[in-house]
Design an enzyme around this catalytic site. Structure first.
Site, short mmCIF file in Angstrom:
data_model
loop_
_atom_site.label_atom_id
_atom_site.label_comp_id
_atom_site.label_asym_id
_atom_site.label_seq_id
_atom_site.Cartn_x
_atom_site.Cartn_y
_atom_site.Cartn_z
N ASP A 110 -3.21 -6.34 -17.00
CA ASP A 110 -2.89 -6.79 -15.64
C ASP A 110 -3.36 -5.67 -14.70
OD1 ASP A 110 -1.62 -7.21 -13.21
OD2 ASP A 110 0.29 -7.78 -14.13
N ILE A 111 -4.17 -6.01 -13.74
CA ILE A 111 -4.76 -4.97 -12.88
C ILE A 111 -3.71 -4.23 -12.04
CG2 ILE A 111 -5.34 -6.34 -10.82
CD1 ILE A 111 -8.16 -4.91 -11.01
N ASN A 144 -9.64 -13.39 -0.23
CA ASN A 144 -10.38 -14.40 0.54
C ASN A 144 -10.65 -13.81 1.92
OD1 ASN A 144 -8.14 -15.18 2.39
ND2 ASN A 144 -7.21 -15.83 0.46
N GLY A 191 -3.74 -16.21 -7.79
CA GLY A 191 -4.49 -15.39 -8.75
C GLY A 191 -4.19 -13.91 -8.64
N ASP A 245 -5.06 -11.85 -6.37
CA ASP A 245 -4.68 -11.51 -4.99
C ASP A 245 -3.15 -11.61 -4.82
OD1 ASP A 245 -4.92 -10.97 -2.29
OD2 ASP A 245 -5.85 -12.89 -1.75
N SER A 276 -14.36 -13.77 -8.47
CA SER A 276 -14.88 -15.15 -8.30
C SER A 276 -14.77 -16.06 -9.52
CB SER A 276 -16.36 -15.15 -7.85
OG SER A 276 -16.48 -14.93 -6.47
N TYR A 291 -12.47 -19.48 -7.57
CA TYR A 291 -13.77 -19.67 -6.95
C TYR A 291 -14.86 -20.19 -7.90
CZ TYR A 291 -12.32 -17.68 -2.43
OH TYR A 291 -11.72 -17.47 -1.21
N1 AR6 Z 1 -4.98 -8.86 -13.39
C1 AR6 Z 1 -6.30 -8.99 -13.71
N2 AR6 Z 1 -6.98 -10.14 -13.58
C2 AR6 Z 1 -6.30 -11.22 -13.11
C3 AR6 Z 1 -4.94 -11.17 -12.75
C4 AR6 Z 1 -4.27 -9.93 -12.91
N3 AR6 Z 1 -2.97 -9.77 -12.60
N4 AR6 Z 1 -4.56 -12.41 -12.32
C5 AR6 Z 1 -5.65 -13.20 -12.42
N5 AR6 Z 1 -6.70 -12.49 -12.90
P1 AR6 Z 1 -8.86 -15.36 -8.96
P2 AR6 Z 1 -11.33 -15.64 -7.38
C6 AR6 Z 1 -8.09 -12.92 -13.15
O1 AR6 Z 1 -8.61 -16.83 -8.90
O2 AR6 Z 1 -11.92 -16.56 -8.37
C7 AR6 Z 1 -7.06 -16.24 -4.51
O3 AR6 Z 1 -6.17 -17.23 -4.10
C8 AR6 Z 1 -8.35 -14.39 -13.36
O4 AR6 Z 1 -8.08 -14.76 -14.71
O5 AR6 Z 1 -7.71 -14.46 -8.76
O6 AR6 Z 1 -12.18 -14.54 -6.82
C9 AR6 Z 1 -7.69 -15.50 -3.33
O7 AR6 Z 1 -6.81 -15.38 -2.24
C10 AR6 Z 1 -9.84 -14.49 -13.04
O8 AR6 Z 1 -10.62 -14.15 -14.18
O9 AR6 Z 1 -9.99 -14.91 -7.88
C11 AR6 Z 1 -8.88 -16.34 -3.02
O10 AR6 Z 1 -8.52 -17.43 -2.18
C12 AR6 Z 1 -10.05 -13.39 -12.01
O11 AR6 Z 1 -8.86 -12.61 -12.01
C13 AR6 Z 1 -9.32 -16.86 -4.36
O12 AR6 Z 1 -8.16 -16.85 -5.18
C14 AR6 Z 1 -10.32 -13.90 -10.61
O13 AR6 Z 1 -9.56 -15.07 -10.36
C15 AR6 Z 1 -10.34 -15.96 -4.99
O14 AR6 Z 1 -10.82 -16.54 -6.18
#
Ligand code: AR6
Length: 171
Positions: A11-12, A25, A33, A35, A118, A122
């Site tokens: 977990d980051i 975003n 996610g 964020d 992404s 995304y």
């Molecule tokens: N630690 C590491 N990686 C993670 C974690 C975590 N705690 N949680 C999720 N991931 P996403 P995007 C991974 O959807 O595609 C948001 O609502 C996840 O499995 O977080 O860039 C923003 O506000 C995936 O592989 O980001 C934007 O609106 C990766 O992080 C939108 O989502 C990215 O998934 C951005 O979409």
């Protein structure tokens, strides 16, 4: 350079590095996610600060403090939404990595952790996104002397496997 790259499944928000990167975003006002996880772990002061940053265009990066996170800084970058691959998605994703690494150098960070930008909400295909992440990072490290460690934090088995295989294939 390859020895400066680490791939872990975690977990980051738990990473003990100088800076973590947020896949945000354009509003920088939080979301789901990674964020959402970063905002929850950092506390409400993070939102107070990102509100003052006034947003961020796709492909660029903005810096805030890390507040309750172990990381001192959060580098917020905005990945492209995957629209089939003909809307400069690859170029914009490469810019996210390049601009985040540049921002890290500007604030004096020596270690940085990235999520897979992404590839969640995304919809960017994971294999291709991984290739871009590693290639851009290697290119940056080839001409930079300040960054000592880049951690790619994978969420889940599949991402971890894809990243590890891609790193092995890199020269
Ligand atoms: N630690 C590491 N990686 C993670 C974690 C975590 N705690 N949680 C999720 N991931 P996403 P995007 C991974 O959807 O595609 C948001 O609502 C996840 O499995 O977080 O860039 C923003 O506000 C995936 O592989 O980001 C934007 O609106 C990766 O992080 C939108 O989502 C990215 O998934 C951005 O979409």
């Amino acid at each position: 350079m390859k020895e400066k790259i680490e791939i872990i499944q975690s977990d980051i928000t738990k990473q003990n590095v100088d800076a973590i990167v947020n896949a945000a975003n354009t509003s920088l006002l939080g979301g789901g996610g990674v964020d959402g996880a970063i905002h929850r772990a950092a506390g409400s002061e993070l939102l107070e600060e990102t509100r003052r940053l006034g947003g961020c265009p796709t492909g660029e990066a903005r810096v805030s403090k890390g507040y309750r996170l172990p990381a001192r800084w959060v580098i917020h970058t905005v990945g492209p939404v995957w629209r089939g691959g003909h809307s400069r998605e690859r170029e914009l994703l490469a810019s996210c990595y390049k601009n985040s690494l540049k921002a890290a150098v500007d604030i004096g960070a020596r270690s940085i952790a990235f999520p897979s930008i992404s590839t969640g909400a995304y919809g960017f295909p994971l294999e291709e996104a991984t290739q871009i992440a590693l290639t851009e990072t290697m290119r940056f490290l080839a001409s930079d002397k300040t960054i000592e460690k880049v951690v790619f934090v994978c969420f889940g088995d599949r991402a971890t496997e894809v990243y590890k295989k891609a790193l092995l294939r890199l020269a």
